[in-house]
Design an enzyme around this catalytic site. Structure first.
Site, PDB file in Angstrom:
ATOM      1  N   ILE A 496       0.899  -1.254  -0.210  1.00 49.45           N
ATOM      2  CA  ILE A 496       0.068  -0.025  -0.066  1.00 49.45           C
ATOM      3  C   ILE A 496       0.954   1.361  -0.066  1.00 49.45           C
ATOM      4  O   ILE A 496       0.286   2.448  -0.062  1.00 49.45           O
ATOM      5  CB  ILE A 496      -1.051  -0.060   1.262  1.00 49.45           C
ATOM      6  CG1 ILE A 496      -0.275  -0.300   2.440  1.00 49.45           C
ATOM      7  CG2 ILE A 496      -2.013  -0.828   1.104  1.00 49.45           C
ATOM      8  CD1 ILE A 496      -1.076  -0.219   3.698  1.00 49.45           C
ATOM      9  N   GLY A 497       2.425   0.952  -0.066  1.00 48.01           N
ATOM     10  CA  GLY A 497       3.175   2.133  -0.125  1.00 48.01           C
ATOM     11  C   GLY A 497       4.409   1.994  -0.198  1.00 48.01           C
ATOM     12  O   GLY A 497       4.915   0.679   0.398  1.00 48.01           O
ATOM     13  N   GLY A 502      11.662   1.339   2.751  1.00 49.41           N
ATOM     14  CA  GLY A 502      11.131   0.018   2.232  1.00 49.41           C
ATOM     15  C   GLY A 502       9.681   0.051   2.037  1.00 49.41           C
ATOM     16  O   GLY A 502       9.217   1.272   1.512  1.00 49.41           O
ATOM     17  N   LYS A 503       8.841  -1.044   2.077  1.00 53.41           N
ATOM     18  CA  LYS A 503       7.599  -1.034   1.526  1.00 53.41           C
ATOM     19  C   LYS A 503       6.710  -1.212   2.702  1.00 53.41           C
ATOM     20  O   LYS A 503       6.884  -1.645   3.658  1.00 53.41           O
ATOM     21  CB  LYS A 503       7.555  -2.240   0.571  1.00 53.41           C
ATOM     22  CG  LYS A 503       8.090  -2.088  -0.712  1.00 53.41           C
ATOM     23  CD  LYS A 503       8.027  -3.098  -1.787  1.00 53.41           C
ATOM     24  CE  LYS A 503       8.540  -2.889  -2.926  1.00 53.41           C
ATOM     25  NZ  LYS A 503       8.951  -3.892  -3.750  1.00 53.41           N
ATOM     26  N   LYS A 518       5.385  -2.255   8.093  1.00 48.64           N
ATOM     27  CA  LYS A 518       6.450  -1.727   7.467  1.00 48.64           C
ATOM     28  C   LYS A 518       7.798  -2.636   7.429  1.00 48.64           C
ATOM     29  O   LYS A 518       7.918  -2.883   8.314  1.00 48.64           O
ATOM     30  CB  LYS A 518       6.603  -0.260   7.986  1.00 48.64           C
ATOM     31  CG  LYS A 518       5.549   0.683   7.799  1.00 48.64           C
ATOM     32  CD  LYS A 518       6.085   1.658   8.737  1.00 48.64           C
ATOM     33  CE  LYS A 518       5.086   3.027   8.557  1.00 48.64           C
ATOM     34  NZ  LYS A 518       5.498   4.191   9.190  1.00 48.64           N
ATOM     35  N   ASP A 614       8.067  15.958  11.911  1.00 48.43           N
ATOM     36  CA  ASP A 614       7.427  15.601  10.182  1.00 48.43           C
ATOM     37  C   ASP A 614       6.124  15.844  10.388  1.00 48.43           C
ATOM     38  O   ASP A 614       5.390  14.901   9.693  1.00 48.43           O
ATOM     39  CB  ASP A 614       8.094  14.510   9.510  1.00 48.43           C
ATOM     40  CG  ASP A 614       8.159  14.478   8.035  1.00 48.43           C
ATOM     41  OD1 ASP A 614       7.505  15.634   7.722  1.00 48.43           O
ATOM     42  OD2 ASP A 614       8.201  13.583   7.543  1.00 48.43           O
TER      43      ASP A 614
END
Ligand code: NAG
Ligand code: NAG
Ligand code: NAG
Length: 839
Positions: A496-497, A502-503, A518, A614
């Site tokens: 999903i991202g 990483g992914k 994650k 952030d």
């Protein structure tokens, strides 16, 4: 001479130190402790407490004639200190006990009475009053058929404490045993909350109190020998209005420095509770209610003891607390599992002879499994305006002159005792106070791990959290195989991202829990240290408005983090550039409030502020009820703390949200987050990217552009077209002002997150006042009234001053903000965050 004085001083310091040590390490040891077994020929020891006889030739007791009564055959067995009830003093005229008090402050006065017959004296016919200082403790008291211990506490300034027994005419008085014992200063402080209205009650110190009820919810009787302050706690069954609505639960209590100690309430009290009996239905809406007999016409001091021993990951407690029908606390929540907490209230004069307390599900917590708990409760009667705790006013003979004499006579002892007491308590309490000051009144600090190596159930299977050299006692460890299962062996179609780290995969655990997984790329620049820091921080910081970490995996060099899955993706996705339906103004403000709460908690929830670094709309995630949770707050950069002298603070953050002051000076404070949050506020209002290079030059940067219109008072010209005509002008004005303040050039001029929270609540109120029936405006996102703990903080938030970075390193890393692919913010799976110094 000098040597002697010095030696004396050293001795005093040593004694103080030893007393302090004893005080801190073994619980409270009272300076004044008078335990009397009245009418007894010898000492009586009860557990580890020694009760002494009262002899009439002592200075302690003054009575016209000695009448010592005794019996064998007290009926109710099982009662604490049964032997204390076997003897008594009978007073057929005014009599008094006098004690030399060494430590000023509140003292317990416990009076033991048993109804028995001795010669011509039938104790159950006795009728008398008891008074001390200016207070009437009992007036025309007559014992019922059972033995009782009446507990009072009064503030004693110094000198002699005199307790006077006055028989009603033609009657007599009696007493089986007596305790006069120092109460730790921190047990009852001067203030509490009034209910209603929710204002602060001050002056508790001056009150004489009578303990009417002290109850251990869901637990057994705790006898004085099991309580550091010699209190008795009774079980709650008999007070439950409906036993079927509640269940018992027990758990482990973790007392922490700066939080309530065992003196506030012992383990068996905090370690057991009643919770709602939901019968497995997460939407159950019931109150659990207890009802107590009280005396009409008095005010009551009510202390609730809580300790979250029921929460599991993803099922955080949030509930309301009521006294009678008044909502005393809305949306009570607990940052840590197993840490005690108490909350004090003062009621109005009771118009009824019943007082009830209830706990029930939060009315706006659609997002949570409905539950509520209570661990303990104390109800104390406060003296009336005529200084009485008895039912009818009673003229007591004042003891003032005696007290003055006592002060003069005892001056030498008193001075020494006072100096000692002051030194001891100053040293001892300073540390506690310092910790407490950081928090609001009833707020408990939570620098502790939640799940130290415990066996825990994850995804329907049982795993044992073992410890390794690299990670100890941090959060839940999940086996790799479980995550392979959950993500269809890291199926690329489940991604999903994708980000620098990483992914991120969508996954489902064996028990059906949806998760976001994650998976760190081993080649990623983010090292193991950052991975560990994220786990540590996320394990410590648990809040409804922070995305929670469900577990992690570090097998086979993997660095995998498992988070709760957020159904509705990012706030950014709902504002522009995707297919989500547009949000109403109310929904938007509620989301802002939710994220402000999360950030406020990060900034103030521990001794050192955590700075997110952030903050952006892509890092604000929304659950299935559109409740906002701040995400991506995991990385503590190896920064100021590790190298105090030369700090090279990398400027990190996302372009368009960056605090210009931080950018210029590399000085990092919470106010940098505030700046970024201000940009988010404008983003929410205008629904456009913070940087949009396709626009004419003066519009590229949202912050600059919006500030221009805000300063001209023309903000309404640039708002999201979907909102035109739907925001009440007052609400818009307040919102614009709030955002403007966040974007102040200098950090010191920006408000704290607490202030922002306050202002946004107000924005919402201004809006609601006008459009109550708008069908779009029916969301229930768990944003209620500002809770007292927040409002306390709001009024005490102070600026934390200069930031941390001072060096000249400028390895600037800037994101261009295209980092969230769908739903989960990616680019910085591990974002930047540092613990600020200097709080
Ligand atoms: C009280 O203390 C005794 C011994 O010290 C212990 O056996 C008992 O279980 C304790 N009771 C509670 C309720 O903790
Ligand atoms: C719980 O009690 C309060 C106060 O009496 C009441 O306002 C509330 O509606 C009750 N909640 C439920 C679910 O019964
Ligand atoms: C209790 O007594 C104190 C001291 O006399 C007095 O200041 C206070 O107002 C009294 N409390 C109430 C509730 O009237």
């Amino acid at each position: 001479m000098g040597g002697v004085r010095e030696g004396g001083l050293t001795l005093v310091i040593w004694i103080s130190f030893i007393l302090c040590y004893v005080y801190v390490c073994t619980g409270f040891s009272p300076i004044d402790s008078f335990l009397i077994d009245c009418g007894s020929p010898a000492n009586t020891s009860i557990g580890n407490r020694l009760f002494q006889p009262d002899t009439s030739d002592s200075k302690t007791l003054s009575t016209p004639i000695d009448i010592l009564a005794n019996t064998t055959g007290i009926l109710d067995s099982g009662i604490y200190g049964l032997r204390l009830f076997e003897t008594a003093r009978v007073f057929n005229g005014t009599s008094s006990y006098t004690f030399r008090i060494q430590k000023a402050g509140r003292h317990w006065i416990r009076l033991y009475f048993a109804p028995f017959i001795y010669q011509s004296y039938d104790m159950s016919t006795a009728k008398f009053s008891v008074a001390t200082q200016q207070f009437v403790l009992l007036s025309d008291f007559q014992i019922q058929k059972d033995s009782v211990v009446k507990e009072f506490s009064v503030n004693v300034i110094a000198g002699d404490l005199n307790i006077q027994f006055t028989p009603a005419s033609g009657s007599f008085a009696f007493l089986n045993a007596l305790e006069v014992v120092s109460v730790p200063d921190e047990l009852i402080t001067d203030d509490a909350s009034n209910v209603p209205p929710k204002t602060s009650f001050q002056g508790l110190t001056k009150q004489a109190l009578q303990t009417l009820w002290r109850v251990n919810m869901g637990g057994p009787t705790v006898s004085p020998t099991n309580d550091t302050l010699g209190r008795t706690w009774i079980p709650d069954e008999e007070f439950l209005a409906n036993k079927n609505l509640a269940r018992k639960i027990t758990g482990i209590v973790k007392y922490v420095d700066g939080g309530p100690s065992r003196d506030i309430a012992p383990d068996p009290v905090y370690g057991s509770a009643r919770q709602m009996n939901t019968g497995g239905d997460p939407n159950t809406k019931i109150n659990v209610t207890w009802t107590f007999d009280v005396d009409r016409g008095f005010r009551y001091f009510v202390r609730f003891h809580f300790c979250d021993i029921v929460s599991t990951t993803g099922n955080q407690l949030i509930f309301n607390v009521y006294i009678n029908t008044w909502q005393a606390y809305q949306n009570l929540e607990f940052p840590t599992v197993g840490t005690p907490r108490y909350i004090d209230y003062v009621t109005e004069q009771s118009e009824s002879d019943k007082l009830s307390v209830s706990i029930g599900p939060s009315t706006d917590s659609a997002d949570n499994y409905a539950n509520a708990i209570l661990n303990g409760l104390e109800i104390m009667k406060m003296n009336s305006s005529s200084n009485s705790l008895g039912d009818t006013p009673f003229m007591s003979s004042k003891t003032g002159s005696k007290m003055n004499l006592g002060i003069i006579v005892g001056v030498a002892i008193a001075v020494i005792a006072l100096i000692l007491a002051i030194v001891v308590f100053f040293i001892c309490r300073r540390r506690k106070r310092l910790a407490k000051l950081q928090e609001s009144k009833n707020w408990v600090p939570f620098s502790m791990n939640m799940n130290g190596g415990n066996t825990t159930t994850m995804g329907g299977r049982k795993y044992t959290g073992t410890t390794t050299n690299t990670i100890t006692n941090l959060g839940y460890r999940v086996p790799l195989v479980a995550l392979q299962d959950a993500t269809n062996n890291f199926d690329e179609t489940w991604v999903i991202g994708v980000g620098g780290f990483g992914k991120v995969y969508k996954g489902e655990l064996v028990d059906g829990t949806k998760v976001a997984v994650k998976r760190g790329n081993p080649q990623s620049q983010q090292g193991l240290k950052e991975f560990l820091t994220e786990i540590e921080l996320l394990s410590r910081f648990r809040h409804r408005h922070l995305v929670s970490l469900i577990g992690y995996c570090d097998e086979k060099n993997e660095m995998i983090l498992v988070y709760e899955y957020m159904e509705n993706g990012t706030l950014k996705g709902h504002l522009y550039g995707s297919d989500f339906p547009t949000l109403s103004w109310k929904q938007r403000v509620e989301i802002c409030i939710g994220s402000a709460r999360g950030l406020h908690y990060l900034h103030t929830g521990s001794e050192k502020a955590i700075i997110h670094r952030d903050v952006k709309s892509a890092n604000i995630l929304l659950d299935e009820n559109l409740m906002a949770k701040v995400a991506d707050f995991g990385l503590s950069k190896a920064g100021p703390e590790l190298d105090q002298t030369h700090v090279s603070t990398a400027v990190k953050g996302s372009f368009g949200y960056l605090d210009p002051e931080y950018f210029r000076r590399q000085q990092l404070t919470e106010k940098s987050d505030v700046y970024s949050f201000g940009v988010v506020l404008f983003e929410v209002l205008c629904a456009r990217p913070v940087i949009d290079p396709s626009l004419p030059r003066d519009r590229v940067n949202l912050a600059e552009w919006a500030m221009k219109f805000q300063k001209l008072g023309q903000l309404d010209q640039i708002i999201d077209p979907n909102l035109v005509g739907k925001i009440r002008p007052d609400s818009l004005r307040k919102f614009g002002e709030t955002a403007e303040k966040c974007l102040s050039e200098y950090g010191v001029d920006r408000p704290s997150m607490g202030d922002i929270l306050w202002n946004l609540e107000y924005v919402l109120q201004l809006q609601e006042a006008v459009l109550p029936d708008d069908p779009d405006e029916n969301s229930t996102n768990g944003i209620g009234e500002l809770s007292p703990q927040v409002s306390d903080v709001v009024h005490t938030t102070t600026d934390t001053g200069a930031g941390t970075g001072t060096g000249n390193g400028t390895d600037t890393q800037i994101d261009i903000g295209d980092d969230d692919i769908s739903g989960i913010s990616m680019s910085r799976v591990f974002s930047q965050m540092v613990k600020a110094e200097g709080r």
